[in-house]
Design an enzyme around this catalytic site. Sequence first.
Site, PDB file in Angstrom:
ATOM      1  N   THR A   1      -1.482  -1.105  -2.689  1.00 12.94           N
ATOM      2  CA  THR A   1      -1.299   0.328  -2.936  1.00 12.94           C
ATOM      3  C   THR A   1       0.160   0.758  -2.864  1.00 12.94           C
ATOM      4  O   THR A   1       0.467   1.931  -2.696  1.00 12.94           O
ATOM      5  CB  THR A   1      -2.114   1.152  -1.921  1.00 12.94           C
TER       6      THR A   1
ATOM      7  N   LYS B   1      -3.041  14.880  -0.369  1.00 13.43           N
ATOM      8  CA  LYS B   1      -3.675  13.629  -0.782  1.00 13.43           C
ATOM      9  C   LYS B   1      -4.448  12.990   0.363  1.00 13.43           C
ATOM     10  O   LYS B   1      -3.929  12.829   1.457  1.00 13.43           O
ATOM     11  CB  LYS B   1      -2.615  12.658  -1.302  1.00 13.43           C
TER      12      LYS B   1
ATOM     13  N   GLY C   1       3.405   2.195  -3.750  1.00 12.59           N
ATOM     14  CA  GLY C   1       3.863   3.130  -4.769  1.00 12.59           C
ATOM     15  C   GLY C   1       2.831   4.098  -5.301  1.00 12.59           C
ATOM     16  O   GLY C   1       3.068   4.771  -6.305  1.00 12.59           O
ATOM     17  N   THR C   2       1.695   4.227  -4.624  1.00 13.90           N
ATOM     18  CA  THR C   2       0.660   5.128  -5.133  1.00 13.90           C
ATOM     19  C   THR C   2       1.129   6.590  -5.152  1.00 13.90           C
ATOM     20  O   THR C   2       0.835   7.328  -6.087  1.00 13.90           O
ATOM     21  CB  THR C   2      -0.634   5.021  -4.310  1.00 13.90           C
ATOM     22  N   GLY C   3       1.842   6.998  -4.112  1.00 17.41           N
ATOM     23  CA  GLY C   3       2.310   8.392  -4.063  1.00 17.41           C
ATOM     24  C   GLY C   3       3.312   8.696  -5.158  1.00 17.41           C
ATOM     25  O   GLY C   3       3.239   9.742  -5.817  1.00 17.41           O
ATOM     26  N   CYS C   4       4.252   7.784  -5.372  1.00 21.10           N
ATOM     27  CA  CYS C   4       5.251   7.949  -6.439  1.00 21.10           C
ATOM     28  C   CYS C   4       4.555   8.038  -7.790  1.00 21.10           C
ATOM     29  O   CYS C   4       4.877   8.885  -8.633  1.00 21.10           O
ATOM     30  CB  CYS C   4       6.214   6.768  -6.454  1.00 21.10           C
TER      31      CYS C   4
END
Length: 269
Positions: free
Chosen positions: A204, A173, A206-209
């Site tokens: 942003t 990412k 929690g974007t990865g989760c």
Amino acid sequence: MKTALTIAGSDSCGGAGIQADIKTMMANGLYAMSAITALTAQNTTGVTSILNADSKFLGEELDAVFTDIYPDAVKIGMVSESDLIRIIASKLRQYNAKNIVVDPVMVATSGAKLISDDAIDTLKQELFSLADVLTPNIPEAEVLTGRTISNAEEMIDAAKMISETYNCAVLCKGGHTINDANDLLYVNNTYRWFYGKRIQNPNTHGTGCTLSSAIASNLAKGFDLETSVCRAKDYISGALSAMLDLGKGSGPMDHGFAIDNIYTKEADI
């Protein structure tokens, strides 16, 4: 209805972790289940405390899910201790879990470290080889490869190294110093860029989760990996574009931006 299981930590402010995963899965049309690896005292400004689950209890959580409502996909997020990682790997093998998405969570958006050094080695040894796709961000990919990533070519090299080492697909990412929202999917010696539009939103958390859960949701529904990534990126762009602004730090996204029905209406005052 298709089902998905999230194995991750709880975020008390609801923007990341188990809470973000469940919101994302529901918004993508799935029935969501959870096995909690840790409790965190956390808000948009940072993580103040972590209480890890007991490995025996985590195993019992997983038994309860797999023996009753078998998940069509599994997303794995924050797991900070080696014994927890080992029990997860053992249960995934025992129940022949499918559509496994591993988000190797190491550092929170706020900068807080979420995993011990020895647990990183255990992740590599026990869990990565079971994954259908890993979703590291650039700092995590640097940890996994021991290399600095400062441009697109180095991003490709890192994704190739991780993919070949663990025999799985890798979604590296962007968004951390290079390539903004452009992500790289590397699988079977080929790669594809997924270009995202830059959204001027500082919230942003929690974007990865959210992205990894959206990928798992689409895999559960029968989409192939490339389509699942594309749909997941569209979803997260929508959640960011809604411009929700909560909290004093890096706030959460609006996971339910596309939900509009009679039950979401507010009272007329």
